[in-house]
Design a protein around this motif. Sequence first.
Motif, PDB file in Angstrom:
ATOM      1  N   THR A 117       2.855  11.179   3.314  1.00 48.76           N
ATOM      2  CA  THR A 117       2.017  11.096   2.326  1.00 48.76           C
ATOM      3  C   THR A 117       2.652  10.001   1.148  1.00 48.76           C
ATOM      4  OG1 THR A 117       0.898  13.035   2.064  1.00 48.76           O
ATOM      5  CG2 THR A 117       0.824  12.008   0.203  1.00 48.76           C
ATOM      6  N   TYR A 118       2.184   8.950   1.032  1.00 51.63           N
ATOM      7  CA  TYR A 118       2.486   8.092   0.261  1.00 51.63           C
ATOM      8  C   TYR A 118       1.963   7.727  -1.326  1.00 51.63           C
ATOM      9  CZ  TYR A 118       4.208   6.363   4.475  1.00 51.63           C
ATOM     10  OH  TYR A 118       4.763   6.180   6.111  1.00 51.63           O
ATOM     11  N   THR A 119       2.737   7.492  -2.156  1.00 49.93           N
ATOM     12  CA  THR A 119       2.199   7.449  -3.580  1.00 49.93           C
ATOM     13  C   THR A 119       2.953   6.241  -4.273  1.00 49.93           C
ATOM     14  OG1 THR A 119       1.774   9.738  -4.059  1.00 49.93           O
ATOM     15  CG2 THR A 119       1.862   8.608  -5.810  1.00 49.93           C
ATOM     16  N   ILE A 120       2.253   5.194  -4.539  1.00 49.93           N
ATOM     17  CA  ILE A 120       2.680   3.932  -5.269  1.00 49.93           C
ATOM     18  C   ILE A 120       2.109   3.980  -6.645  1.00 49.93           C
ATOM     19  CG2 ILE A 120       2.806   1.453  -5.102  1.00 49.93           C
ATOM     20  CD1 ILE A 120       2.184   1.499  -2.278  1.00 49.93           C
ATOM     21  N   SER A 121       2.971   3.955  -7.638  1.00 48.71           N
ATOM     22  CA  SER A 121       2.672   3.945  -8.936  1.00 48.71           C
ATOM     23  C   SER A 121       3.443   3.123  -9.853  1.00 48.71           C
ATOM     24  CB  SER A 121       2.621   5.554  -9.267  1.00 48.71           C
ATOM     25  OG  SER A 121       3.945   5.850  -9.558  1.00 48.71           O
ATOM     26  N   ASN A 122       2.533   2.556 -10.729  1.00 56.61           N
ATOM     27  CA  ASN A 122       3.096   1.902 -12.029  1.00 56.61           C
ATOM     28  C   ASN A 122       2.369   2.182 -13.151  1.00 56.61           C
ATOM     29  OD1 ASN A 122       0.737   0.529 -12.018  1.00 56.61           O
ATOM     30  ND2 ASN A 122       1.732  -1.385 -11.088  1.00 56.61           N
ATOM     31  N   ASP A 123       2.900   1.650 -14.318  1.00 59.73           N
ATOM     32  CA  ASP A 123       2.158   2.168 -15.693  1.00 59.73           C
ATOM     33  C   ASP A 123       0.502   2.070 -15.812  1.00 59.73           C
ATOM     34  OD1 ASP A 123       4.489   2.673 -16.490  1.00 59.73           O
ATOM     35  OD2 ASP A 123       4.826   0.729 -17.436  1.00 59.73           O
ATOM     36  N   TYR A 124       0.025   1.324 -14.776  1.00 57.34           N
ATOM     37  CA  TYR A 124      -1.293   0.902 -14.718  1.00 57.34           C
ATOM     38  C   TYR A 124      -2.208   1.576 -13.691  1.00 57.34           C
ATOM     39  CZ  TYR A 124       1.100  -2.557 -17.478  1.00 57.34           C
ATOM     40  OH  TYR A 124       1.930  -3.331 -18.174  1.00 57.34           O
ATOM     41  N   GLU A 125      -1.594   1.980 -12.502  1.00 53.53           N
ATOM     42  CA  GLU A 125      -2.307   2.329 -11.262  1.00 53.53           C
ATOM     43  C   GLU A 125      -1.436   3.245 -10.682  1.00 53.53           C
ATOM     44  OE1 GLU A 125      -4.003   0.343  -7.275  1.00 53.53           O
ATOM     45  OE2 GLU A 125      -2.839  -0.877  -8.540  1.00 53.53           O
ATOM     46  N   THR A 126      -2.174   4.045  -9.823  1.00 51.69           N
ATOM     47  CA  THR A 126      -1.466   4.911  -8.961  1.00 51.69           C
ATOM     48  C   THR A 126      -2.383   5.080  -7.721  1.00 51.69           C
ATOM     49  OG1 THR A 126      -0.375   6.322 -10.635  1.00 51.69           O
ATOM     50  CG2 THR A 126      -0.834   7.560  -8.476  1.00 51.69           C
ATOM     51  N   PHE A 127      -1.767   4.787  -6.552  1.00 53.51           N
ATOM     52  CA  PHE A 127      -2.627   4.701  -5.103  1.00 53.51           C
ATOM     53  C   PHE A 127      -1.842   5.943  -4.359  1.00 53.51           C
ATOM     54  CE2 PHE A 127      -2.611   3.341  -0.906  1.00 53.51           C
ATOM     55  CZ  PHE A 127      -4.190   3.297  -0.425  1.00 53.51           C
ATOM     56  N   THR A 128      -2.712   6.546  -3.645  1.00 56.90           N
ATOM     57  CA  THR A 128      -2.043   7.846  -2.773  1.00 56.90           C
ATOM     58  C   THR A 128      -2.892   7.767  -1.534  1.00 56.90           C
ATOM     59  OG1 THR A 128      -1.279   9.171  -4.674  1.00 56.90           O
ATOM     60  CG2 THR A 128      -1.509  10.076  -2.580  1.00 56.90           C
ATOM     61  N   THR A 129      -2.297   7.813  -0.557  1.00 61.48           N
ATOM     62  CA  THR A 129      -2.802   8.060   0.744  1.00 61.48           C
ATOM     63  C   THR A 129      -1.772   8.783   1.773  1.00 61.48           C
ATOM     64  OG1 THR A 129      -4.018   6.834   2.382  1.00 61.48           O
ATOM     65  CG2 THR A 129      -1.908   5.619   1.807  1.00 61.48           C
ATOM     66  N   SER A 130      -2.466   9.290   2.736  1.00 61.84           N
ATOM     67  CA  SER A 130      -1.555   9.920   3.740  1.00 61.84           C
ATOM     68  C   SER A 130      -1.816   9.215   5.192  1.00 61.84           C
ATOM     69  CB  SER A 130      -2.159  11.457   3.883  1.00 61.84           C
ATOM     70  OG  SER A 130      -1.953  12.106   2.566  1.00 61.84           O
ATOM     71  N   ASP A 131      -0.834   9.412   5.938  1.00 57.20           N
ATOM     72  CA  ASP A 131      -0.765   8.832   7.208  1.00 57.20           C
ATOM     73  C   ASP A 131      -0.583   9.846   8.453  1.00 57.20           C
ATOM     74  OD1 ASP A 131      -0.389   7.424   9.647  1.00 57.20           O
ATOM     75  OD2 ASP A 131       1.741   7.021   9.371  1.00 57.20           O
ATOM     76  N   GLY A 132      -1.618  10.221   8.900  1.00 54.12           N
ATOM     77  CA  GLY A 132      -1.542  11.330  10.137  1.00 54.12           C
ATOM     78  C   GLY A 132      -1.510  10.825  11.419  1.00 54.12           C
ATOM     79  N   THR A 133      -1.414   9.540  11.630  1.00 50.62           N
ATOM     80  CA  THR A 133      -1.456   9.178  13.041  1.00 50.62           C
ATOM     81  C   THR A 133      -0.327   9.012  13.678  1.00 50.62           C
ATOM     82  OG1 THR A 133      -0.311   6.822  12.209  1.00 50.62           O
ATOM     83  CG2 THR A 133      -2.867   7.267  11.701  1.00 50.62           C
ATOM     84  N   CYS A 134       0.904   9.697  13.355  1.00 48.19           N
ATOM     85  CA  CYS A 134       2.218   9.577  14.029  1.00 48.19           C
ATOM     86  C   CYS A 134       2.722   8.372  14.687  1.00 48.19           C
ATOM     87  CB  CYS A 134       2.134  10.777  14.923  1.00 48.19           C
ATOM     88  SG  CYS A 134       2.166  12.367  14.304  1.00 48.19           S
ATOM     89  N   SER A 135       1.962   7.093  14.619  1.00 53.12           N
ATOM     90  CA  SER A 135       2.475   6.102  15.005  1.00 53.12           C
ATOM     91  C   SER A 135       2.743   4.886  14.155  1.00 53.12           C
ATOM     92  CB  SER A 135       1.083   5.569  15.935  1.00 53.12           C
ATOM     93  OG  SER A 135       0.064   5.095  14.888  1.00 53.12           O
ATOM     94  N   TRP A 136       2.536   4.871  12.841  1.00 52.84           N
ATOM     95  CA  TRP A 136       2.701   3.764  11.882  1.00 52.84           C
ATOM     96  C   TRP A 136       4.129   4.008  11.260  1.00 52.84           C
ATOM     97  CZ3 TRP A 136       2.468   3.599   6.197  1.00 52.84           C
ATOM     98  CH2 TRP A 136       2.672   2.003   5.790  1.00 52.84           C
TER      99      TRP A 136
END
Length: 146
Positions: A117-136
Amino acid sequence: MIFKKHPWLFLLSIFILTTSFKVDDSIVTADYKYSTDRLPTMVEMLQHGEHYSIQITSIGCFHGKRQTITVLNKEGILTASLNNKRKILSPSDVNELIHFELQLREIPLGGCTTIDTYTISNDYETFTTSDGTCSWQGYKSLVAIF
């Protein structure tokens, strides 16, 4: 319970569940191409005195790990820190951050038991997604910067 009498049936059902998900490896590869009319990434929008973070959480059957990378723009110089390591980012390091985020925003669904699970965040935005591919495993290229 039927699984106690027939353990092979349990294993067969696990096999069917894990192989029924189709993972398209061609979508996210080292040669990944993204649209030229894309939105700017967080590192490209980073202004003087601002920072953003990339939190990576990997959970699987036998492990759990969390790491946070923080990127800071101080007087036009970009630095990144991970654990107790801090580094001034080169242009190729910045390109790696751009490439990472663009791929991250396009990750397909997966069917793996390890979920990153990746969360990229700054003061204006937060983006969260998950990688369940086992390949990336895109975080490996980021950690390699340090």
